[in-house]
Design a protein around this motif. Structure first.
Motif, PDB file in Angstrom:
ATOM      1  N   ASP A 446       0.810  -1.218   0.000  1.00  0.00           N
ATOM      2  CA  ASP A 446       0.000   0.000   0.000  1.00  0.00           C
ATOM      3  C   ASP A 446       0.846   1.272   0.000  1.00  0.00           C
ATOM      4  O   ASP A 446       0.322   2.365   0.185  1.00  0.00           O
ATOM      5  CB  ASP A 446      -0.940   0.017   1.201  1.00  0.00           C
ATOM      6  CG  ASP A 446      -0.192  -0.100   2.528  1.00  0.00           C
ATOM      7  OD1 ASP A 446       0.993  -0.511   2.512  1.00  0.00           O
ATOM      8  OD2 ASP A 446      -0.782   0.206   3.578  1.00  0.00           O
ATOM      9  N   SER A 447       2.143   1.137  -0.222  1.00  0.00           N
ATOM     10  CA  SER A 447       3.031   2.294  -0.228  1.00  0.00           C
ATOM     11  C   SER A 447       2.858   3.093  -1.515  1.00  0.00           C
ATOM     12  O   SER A 447       2.743   2.525  -2.604  1.00  0.00           O
ATOM     13  CB  SER A 447       4.490   1.855  -0.075  1.00  0.00           C
ATOM     14  OG  SER A 447       5.353   2.966  -0.129  1.00  0.00           O
ATOM     15  N   GLU A 448       2.849   4.416  -1.384  1.00  0.00           N
ATOM     16  CA  GLU A 448       2.781   5.278  -2.562  1.00  0.00           C
ATOM     17  C   GLU A 448       4.129   5.355  -3.268  1.00  0.00           C
ATOM     18  O   GLU A 448       4.191   5.619  -4.467  1.00  0.00           O
ATOM     19  CB  GLU A 448       2.326   6.676  -2.148  1.00  0.00           C
ATOM     20  CG  GLU A 448       0.914   6.720  -1.579  1.00  0.00           C
ATOM     21  CD  GLU A 448       0.521   8.119  -1.142  1.00  0.00           C
ATOM     22  OE1 GLU A 448       1.272   9.061  -1.471  1.00  0.00           O
ATOM     23  OE2 GLU A 448      -0.517   8.264  -0.474  1.00  0.00           O
ATOM     24  N   VAL A 449       5.201   5.146  -2.530  1.00  0.00           N
ATOM     25  CA  VAL A 449       6.545   5.081  -3.096  1.00  0.00           C
ATOM     26  C   VAL A 449       6.988   3.629  -3.038  1.00  0.00           C
ATOM     27  O   VAL A 449       6.906   2.984  -1.988  1.00  0.00           O
ATOM     28  CB  VAL A 449       7.525   5.973  -2.307  1.00  0.00           C
ATOM     29  CG1 VAL A 449       8.930   5.846  -2.872  1.00  0.00           C
ATOM     30  CG2 VAL A 449       7.064   7.415  -2.336  1.00  0.00           C
ATOM     31  N   ASN A 450       7.458   3.087  -4.157  1.00  0.00           N
ATOM     32  CA  ASN A 450       7.789   1.667  -4.237  1.00  0.00           C
ATOM     33  C   ASN A 450       9.280   1.493  -4.518  1.00  0.00           C
ATOM     34  O   ASN A 450       9.816   2.077  -5.459  1.00  0.00           O
ATOM     35  CB  ASN A 450       6.978   0.999  -5.348  1.00  0.00           C
ATOM     36  CG  ASN A 450       5.485   1.187  -5.152  1.00  0.00           C
ATOM     37  OD1 ASN A 450       4.854   0.487  -4.364  1.00  0.00           O
ATOM     38  ND2 ASN A 450       4.901   2.161  -5.852  1.00  0.00           N
ATOM     39  N   ILE A 511       5.774   6.892   1.730  1.00  0.00           N
ATOM     40  CA  ILE A 511       6.470   5.603   1.722  1.00  0.00           C
ATOM     41  C   ILE A 511       6.059   4.796   2.946  1.00  0.00           C
ATOM     42  O   ILE A 511       5.993   5.314   4.059  1.00  0.00           O
ATOM     43  CB  ILE A 511       7.993   5.801   1.674  1.00  0.00           C
ATOM     44  CG1 ILE A 511       8.703   4.454   1.452  1.00  0.00           C
ATOM     45  CG2 ILE A 511       8.525   6.485   2.922  1.00  0.00           C
ATOM     46  CD1 ILE A 511      10.164   4.583   1.096  1.00  0.00           C
ATOM     47  N   VAL A 512       5.717   3.533   2.724  1.00  0.00           N
ATOM     48  CA  VAL A 512       5.256   2.645   3.798  1.00  0.00           C
ATOM     49  C   VAL A 512       6.084   1.366   3.736  1.00  0.00           C
ATOM     50  O   VAL A 512       6.228   0.756   2.671  1.00  0.00           O
ATOM     51  CB  VAL A 512       3.758   2.305   3.647  1.00  0.00           C
ATOM     52  CG1 VAL A 512       3.315   1.364   4.761  1.00  0.00           C
ATOM     53  CG2 VAL A 512       2.917   3.569   3.642  1.00  0.00           C
ATOM     54  N   PHE A 513       6.613   0.962   4.874  1.00  0.00           N
ATOM     55  CA  PHE A 513       7.419  -0.248   4.952  1.00  0.00           C
ATOM     56  C   PHE A 513       6.585  -1.389   5.541  1.00  0.00           C
ATOM     57  O   PHE A 513       5.584  -1.148   6.217  1.00  0.00           O
ATOM     58  CB  PHE A 513       8.657  -0.011   5.810  1.00  0.00           C
ATOM     59  CG  PHE A 513       9.624   0.972   5.214  1.00  0.00           C
ATOM     60  CD1 PHE A 513      10.509   0.581   4.222  1.00  0.00           C
ATOM     61  CD2 PHE A 513       9.633   2.291   5.627  1.00  0.00           C
ATOM     62  CE1 PHE A 513      11.386   1.484   3.659  1.00  0.00           C
ATOM     63  CE2 PHE A 513      10.506   3.206   5.080  1.00  0.00           C
ATOM     64  CZ  PHE A 513      11.391   2.795   4.083  1.00  0.00           C
ATOM     65  N   PRO A 514       6.991  -2.634   5.285  1.00  0.00           N
ATOM     66  CA  PRO A 514       6.251  -3.766   5.869  1.00  0.00           C
ATOM     67  C   PRO A 514       6.201  -3.656   7.383  1.00  0.00           C
ATOM     68  O   PRO A 514       7.092  -3.090   8.006  1.00  0.00           O
ATOM     69  CB  PRO A 514       7.073  -4.987   5.417  1.00  0.00           C
ATOM     70  CG  PRO A 514       7.828  -4.525   4.222  1.00  0.00           C
ATOM     71  CD  PRO A 514       8.119  -3.063   4.450  1.00  0.00           C
ATOM     72  N   LYS A 515       5.165  -4.201   7.968  1.00  0.00           N
ATOM     73  CA  LYS A 515       5.006  -4.126   9.414  1.00  0.00           C
ATOM     74  C   LYS A 515       5.994  -5.055  10.108  1.00  0.00           C
ATOM     75  O   LYS A 515       6.515  -5.991   9.521  1.00  0.00           O
ATOM     76  CB  LYS A 515       3.571  -4.495   9.806  1.00  0.00           C
ATOM     77  CG  LYS A 515       2.525  -3.504   9.294  1.00  0.00           C
ATOM     78  CD  LYS A 515       1.125  -3.910   9.730  1.00  0.00           C
ATOM     79  CE  LYS A 515       0.090  -2.907   9.229  1.00  0.00           C
ATOM     80  NZ  LYS A 515      -1.283  -3.281   9.633  1.00  0.00           N
ATOM     81  N   GLY A 516       6.218  -4.791  11.383  1.00  0.00           N
ATOM     82  CA  GLY A 516       7.100  -5.642  12.163  1.00  0.00           C
ATOM     83  C   GLY A 516       8.529  -5.141  12.149  1.00  0.00           C
ATOM     84  O   GLY A 516       8.832  -3.986  11.819  1.00  0.00           O
ATOM     85  N   ARG A 523      13.967   0.465   6.507  1.00  0.00           N
ATOM     86  CA  ARG A 523      14.111   1.922   6.533  1.00  0.00           C
ATOM     87  C   ARG A 523      15.568   2.321   6.769  1.00  0.00           C
ATOM     88  O   ARG A 523      16.119   3.166   6.056  1.00  0.00           O
ATOM     89  CB  ARG A 523      13.217   2.510   7.624  1.00  0.00           C
ATOM     90  CG  ARG A 523      13.367   4.017   7.802  1.00  0.00           C
ATOM     91  CD  ARG A 523      12.602   4.487   9.031  1.00  0.00           C
ATOM     92  NE  ARG A 523      12.849   5.874   9.312  1.00  0.00           N
ATOM     93  CZ  ARG A 523      12.138   6.871   8.822  1.00  0.00           C
ATOM     94  NH1 ARG A 523      11.108   6.608   8.038  1.00  0.00           N
ATOM     95  NH2 ARG A 523      12.418   8.124   9.119  1.00  0.00           N
ATOM     96  N   LYS A 524      16.184   1.705   7.753  1.00  0.00           N
ATOM     97  CA  LYS A 524      17.573   2.030   8.070  1.00  0.00           C
ATOM     98  C   LYS A 524      18.485   1.679   6.904  1.00  0.00           C
ATOM     99  O   LYS A 524      19.412   2.428   6.574  1.00  0.00           O
ATOM    100  CB  LYS A 524      18.008   1.289   9.336  1.00  0.00           C
ATOM    101  CG  LYS A 524      19.434   1.609   9.756  1.00  0.00           C
ATOM    102  CD  LYS A 524      19.796   0.905  11.051  1.00  0.00           C
ATOM    103  CE  LYS A 524      21.233   1.236  11.458  1.00  0.00           C
ATOM    104  NZ  LYS A 524      21.616   0.563  12.708  1.00  0.00           N
ATOM    105  N   ARG A 525      18.236   0.535   6.270  1.00  0.00           N
ATOM    106  CA  ARG A 525      19.076   0.122   5.145  1.00  0.00           C
ATOM    107  C   ARG A 525      18.982   1.113   3.990  1.00  0.00           C
ATOM    108  O   ARG A 525      20.004   1.511   3.415  1.00  0.00           O
ATOM    109  CB  ARG A 525      18.639  -1.266   4.682  1.00  0.00           C
ATOM    110  CG  ARG A 525      19.485  -1.855   3.551  1.00  0.00           C
ATOM    111  CD  ARG A 525      20.896  -2.088   3.984  1.00  0.00           C
ATOM    112  NE  ARG A 525      21.668  -2.792   2.988  1.00  0.00           N
ATOM    113  CZ  ARG A 525      22.984  -2.943   3.044  1.00  0.00           C
ATOM    114  NH1 ARG A 525      23.650  -2.438   4.064  1.00  0.00           N
ATOM    115  NH2 ARG A 525      23.637  -3.598   2.104  1.00  0.00           N
TER     116      ARG A 525
END
Length: 975
Positions: A446-450, A511-516, A523-525
């Protein structure tokens, strides 16, 4: 002996062109085998296996010609039988009678390198094994049927030994099964003779039979034949019982066995025909690809197989979710083997040449068959010697479509990644052809940025630098807006290059990252590789590398705080110097540099542990912080009332609260300054007209007055512009000087007197601290030295009042002197007398700047026009700095020793010294005209007031006060 070739028919005589001795040997072996059954009670199945094992050894070679017997005629029945027998005795004999082929065990594929013991107890995969099993079971009943006839055939008096019928039947079943398996394998080798290899006639594999209902139809046919044979066996048994009642059971057995045999035969025949039909299609594809590769001449690869790769239900290329329909095929894979001296490099770059020859191909790529571990697991990114694969699809999927559509099937992703990434990169000279190791999405569906990660194994000699130096070329070739490269190591210890491809950057909104746990990890990477590249292209690196991200976190809804490790050899001054270029390169609209980690106190325990762990594991000795934002994080207005609970905490007698909130920093925290606990005893506040300087002073005065009793903190104000009249009678304000107060026309004298008196008070306080004795009753607690006001207050408060009830002399208030427009006081007077007074004022100001810290006396110097004359170096050296908007960089350097204040555009925005650097902030807007809670009017009205005095406010002020009081009394009496 004479030859038989001239007296027999070469088209029908199986012994044509045989020598007499060979014929005698054939019949001798045959007779011995028959006699072994009759006299030695050898099971029929064992005799059958001995026959196919021994008879081929004496069979004439089909192509052998001698002067006496001649040669067989090709394509005749004797010649065909001889060619089959030649398989059973020739080079293939070892494979035909190999234990795994005889028993039908092993993996389903016809793989000559298979590990038999590994699959020994797994079900056989070849359909021939089930065919052999069925017929062996049927034929084993022959032993049971002839058993009454054999008994007793040897021994005397009927006492001879005879194997039990069930034992003979079991042995026959095993031997028949092994023998038929051998014949099936020999038949494959026999069919493969004209095809140059048994791999061209693969075994009929159960799981490779077409999934089009063939298996179901075959099983139904077997069931039908079995039912019919069962009914027929009952009818036949009735007829036989009527003719010969004793042996009626023989009829039942024979009819039952015949029915099962017929059912098995028909079922396996249908399955085999379906498989052969598919195999023939593979042969056609082999011929097709031989034509496709025809231009390779001596290096035409061997076609192995072509298989469709269907889409999954519910995804593009597949049927609706939950449907039983056969998935629609959009991807095909063909596997090839290398010819002699052929390698993967010979075919890797041939995709563009062969794609026109494959009509349905919209995308086509070539990839190697990977090596395998002993466990059978493929090693990604490797090139084996077994061959290569061609992937093609009748649909075109661009890289941007691949990023945006999470429902693309895995097989389509495989080809799309290779087609859109590997192929374009192969045309960049410094990179060349890479091999796909793996790929995965870094962002949530569901991220707008992929953003996708594609791991590649680069050619020898190609390093991370080759990729980094060609970022622009890669973006252009791949048609992607954001790409980064990072060297890594896979689970097998091999170096790989991780490419991060996105239709936006990690800094973009949406931008949305996977949960958990993957969220913070991904994100850090992404932040790490993004910033390493930004620093690299701006030359912010050394032999020890570029600054490395330790941690990043969102601090406001607009900005994030990124903490970096500063490697040896990288100067932080270089980062500050090139901050504007770094900001533009990173895609941010705002970027602020902080030395060290100034906001570490606000971190959670987890964040502190994360930082400490990194610093320990990487031996980090220096760090810096960047606050980054796509838009300016201080463009909002920060109302004083919205921060009232943090800024105004109320008065507590005996508790000194010298810290006050200056404004909101770019990381969302409140910038604070403390006269008592700050690194510098005094404060310089400078900014041009309209920069928000007065509003900042109003905010400070409201906070200090609202949070402290006069016994704890006192204020003295020099107000040349008459801007602080509203604070004149607050109980904390013990001295107030403006053009009319305390004496009209004696402003400079009053200023000198205030600073002189403050200097005298400084000396008095220091003398009290220095000469406190037992007789004074204020001896330092436990002989502690008193070197500053905070120590004196702590001791005095603990000791309490003096014995006579008077206040403890050590409990003195902190004194803050606000000197507004100090440039006007220190220099540039038009007349000599005033210049002399300015000289005195400057003297006392500098004296206080040097010496008053220990006495708890602090000065705030405020000016619009900072120059070296209006801000002497001795004052600057002893003062913290708050700089607001200036007219030019020269004024900025006078205030904060660096450029930057001239670039500030927002009213109330400034820079404050914090640690080893200056940080941006925006002051609070105090609702001066509002009557709402915690507006300036409400705060001033709520504070206790003092009565005017001649000493502080002058006679005129006292007179005006008395007149107001009298007028108020008259109004009260009239009411």
């Amino acid at each position: 002996m004479a030859s038989r070739s001239r007296r027999s028919n070469p088209a029908s005589d199986i012994f044509y062109a045989w020598s007499v001795w060979s014929i005698i040997g054939f019949w001798l072996i045959t007779v011995l085998i028959v006699l072994s059954v009759i006299f030695l009670n050898v099971p029929i199945g064992v005799s059958f296996f001995l026959a196919i094992f021994l008879l081929p050894l004496i069979w004439k070679d089909p192509d052998k010609e001698d002067y006496i017997n001649g040669a067989m005629v090709r394509e005749t029945i004797p010649w065909k039988i001889a060619t089959f027998m030649n398989v059973l005795k020739g080079p293939a004999r070892q494979n035909v009678f190999q234990i795994d082929n005889l028993l039908g065990v092993g993996p389903p594929e016809d793989d000559p390198s298979k590990n038999i013991t590994e699959h020994f107890f797994s079900p056989p995969g070849r359909i021939s094994a089930y065919f052999s099993m069925g017929f062996a079971f049927v034929l084993s009943f022959l032993d049971y049927l002839i058993h009454p006839i054999l008994y007793p055939l040897w021994g005397s008096g009927g006492e001879g030994f005879l194997l039990p019928a069930i034992v003979s039947q079991i042995l026959s079943f095993v031997a028949f099964y092994a023998g038929i398996q051998a014949l099936n394998t020999a038949r494959r080798y026999h069919l493969a003779i004209p095809m140059s290899g048994v791999d061209k006639v693969p075994a009929v594999i159960w799981h490779k039979i077409p999934k089009d209902g063939t298996k179901r139809s075959a099983l139904i046919k077997f069931a039908q034949v079995f039912v019919i044979s069962f009914v027929m066996s009952i009818l036949i048994s009735i007829i036989i019982a009527m003719i010969h009642p004793i042996n009626w059971w023989i009829g039942i057995g024979l009819s039952f066995i015949t029915g099962i045999s017929l059912g098995i035969y028909l079922m396996l025949r249908d399955l085999t025909e379906a498989y052969r039909l598919e195999f023939n299609e593979q042969v056609e594809r082999r011929d097709f690809f031989n034509g496709v590769w025809g231009y390779m001449n001596m290096k035409i690869p061997y076609f192995d197989s072509q298989v469709p790769v269907p889409g999954e239900p519910g995804k593009p290329g597949g049927p609706p979710e939950g449907s039983d329909e056969i998935p629609e095929t959009h991807v095909w894979v063909a596997t090839f083997g290398f010819p002699t001296n052929g390698t993967y490099a010979d075919y890797a770059n041939e995709a563009d040449k062969i794609i026109p020859s494959i009509p349905e191909a919209e995308m086509l790529v070539i990839s190697p068959v990977p090596k395998k571990l002993p466990s059978g697991e493929s090693i990604p990114g490797t090139v084996s010697a077994s061959g290569f694969r061609i992937w093609w699809s009748d649909m075109h999927v661009s890289l941007n479509e691949l990023l945006k559509n999470p429902d693309i099937t895995p097989e389509m992703k495989e080809i799309a990644v290779r087609y859109n990434v590997v192929e374009p990169l192969a045309k960049i000279r410094q990179i060349n052809r890479c091999i796909v190791h793996s790929h995965s999405m870094m962002t949530a569906p569901d991220s707008e940025v992929n953003i996708m990660k594609v791991s590649l194994v680069p050619p020898d000699g190609v390093t991370e630098k080759n990729f980094t130096d060609n970022i622009d070329k890669m973006q252009q070739s791949l048609g992607i807006s954001w790409i980064r490269a990072k060297k890594s190591v896979d689970q097998h210890g091999r170096s790989i290059i991780e490419l991060y491809l996105g239709d936006g950057t990690p800094l973009d909104d949406g931008i949305v990252f996977p949960k958990g746990i993957a969220s913070s990890k991904f994100r850090k990477r992404l932040m790490a590789i993004h910033w390493e590249y930004i620093f690299a292209i701006n030359g912010v690196n050394s032999s020890n590398g570029s600054p490395t991200v330790i941690m990043s976190r969102d601090v406001t809804d607009k900005s994030e705080e990124i903490i970096f490790d500063l490697p040896a050899g990288v100067d932080s001054k270089r980062i500050k110097k090139d901050l504007s270029k770094i900001k533009d390169s990173s895609g941010n609209g705002y970027l602020e540099f902080h030395a060290g980690i100034p906001s570490k106190k606000q971190f959670s325990r987890r964040e502190k542990r994360e930082i400490d762990k990194f610093m320990k594991s990487h031996s980090s000795t220096a760090q810096f912080t960047l606050v980054a934002s796509k838009t300016h994080p201080l463009e909002d207005t920060f109302l004083f009332s919205n921060y009232k609970n943090e800024l105004i905490t109320g008065r507590e007698l005996g508790v000194l609260k010298s810290q006050w909130g200056v404004g909101v920093k770019s990381n969302g925290y409140v910038a604070k300054h403390s006269f008592e606990k700050g690194a510098d005893p005094h404060l310089v506040l400078a900014g041009s007209s309209g920069s928000g300087k007065s509003a900042l002073l109003y905010s400070m005065l409201c906070q200090l007055a609202s949070n402290n009793y006069p016994e704890d903190l006192q204020l003295q104000i020099i107000d040349p512009k008459i801007g602080f009249q509203g604070f004149q009678y607050i109980d904390n304000v013990t001295r107030y000087v403006d053009q009319h107060t305390p004496r009209k026309g004696h402003f400079f004298e009053s200023c000198r007197d205030l600073l002189r008196d403050a200097s005298i008070e400084m000396n008095r306080r220091n003398e009290v601290f220095r000469f406190a004795t037992h007789t004074d009753g204020i001896t330092p607690y436990e002989d502690e030295m008193i070197d500053k006001l905070s120590t004196a207050r702590r001791i005095g408060i603990k000791q309490g009042p003096m014995d006579d009830g008077s206040p403890n002399p050590l409990v003195m208030p902190l004194l803050v002197i606000i000197i507004d427009e100090c440039a006007m006081l220190f220099a540039d007077a038009p007349d000599k007398e005033t210049r002399e007074l300015q000289s005195e004022i400057l003297y006392y100001a500098c004296k206080l700047a040097r010496e008053s810290r220990s006495a708890g006396i602090h000065c705030l110097f405020s000016t619009q026009y900072p120059t070296k004359a209006s801000l002497p170096s001795i004052i600057k050296q002893q003062s913290g700095r708050i700089g607001l908007k200036t007219q030019d960089n020269i004024a900025s350097r006078v205030i904060i020793d660096e450029d930057g204040l001239e670039e500030l555009e927002l009213v109330g925005m400034g820079k404050i010294s914090e640690g080893r650097s200056y940080v941006d902030f925006r002051g609070f807007l105090l609702e001066e005209d509002s009557l709402g809670e915690h507006s300036m009017s409400e705060i001033l009205n709520s504070l206790p007031k003092r009565e005017p005095s001649v000493e502080i406010d002058g006679a005129d002020a006292v007179k005006r006060y008395e007149q107001v009081q009298a007028l108020n009394q008259e109004k009260t009496l009239m009411m």
